[in-house]
Design a protein around this motif. Structure first.
Motif, PDB file in Angstrom:
ATOM      1  N   GLY A 178      -3.441  -3.330   4.131  1.00 52.62           N
ATOM      2  CA  GLY A 178      -3.534  -2.413   5.165  1.00 52.62           C
ATOM      3  C   GLY A 178      -2.712  -2.850   6.285  1.00 52.62           C
ATOM      4  N   PRO A 206      -0.599  -4.400   0.832  1.00 51.36           N
ATOM      5  CA  PRO A 206      -2.079  -4.081   0.258  1.00 51.36           C
ATOM      6  C   PRO A 206      -3.154  -4.107   1.088  1.00 51.36           C
ATOM      7  N   ARG A 243       0.999  -1.070  -0.007  1.00 51.09           N
ATOM      8  CA  ARG A 243      -0.120  -0.007   0.043  1.00 51.09           C
ATOM      9  C   ARG A 243       0.943   1.251   0.052  1.00 51.09           C
TER      10      ARG A 243
END
Length: 137
Positions: free
Chosen positions: A98, A96, A65
């Protein structure tokens, strides 16, 4: 071009690498590319070959992310025609999904010749951590 002062060449190569890394962590691939030769060869973990920082930014956008480096040090090896800079530290950021991570070791190897980076090789623990999330979050 032969370097007449190895200490000066080493300091300049480390400065170029630091400036490149600062730009690439923004991320600003256009600014990062200013520190690289037009025919640079960038090799990421797994043998993935790229020719421009915009390609590595796109790759990282799929893997993380967001990601940043905690730079520990540069180990610089001056040579007669080029200088090698090993940049060591850890990565931190979010996967990705989080999930945050930190402490992900990395080593980047740069070849600096004629005032630009001509080669950049990347190794890190991301693949191991993706396979086994218990290794560090």
């Amino acid at each position: 071009m032969t370097q007449s002062d190895p200490a000066q060449a080493a300091a300049e190569a480390a400065r170029i690498v630091d400036a490149f890394l600062e730009a690439s962590m923004r991320p600003d691939p256009v600014a990062a590319a200013a520190f690289m030769a037009p025919d640079v060869r960038i090799v990421f973990t797994g043998g993935r070959v790229f020719g421009h920082p915009s390609e590595t930014t796109a790759f990282n956008a799929n893997r993380y992310r967001w990601v940043k480096k905690r730079i520990l040090r540069n180990d610089v090896v001056p040579g007669s025609e080029e200088t090698i800079v090993y940049n060591l530290g850890t990565l931190y950021g979010e996967w990705p999904d989080g999930t945050p991570f930190e402490g992900n070791r990395y080593v980047d190897r740069f070849v600096v010749r004629g005032g630009v980076i001509v080669s950049h090789e990347v190794w890190n623990d991301s693949a191991e951590r993706i396979l086994d999330p218990s290794l560090g979050a």
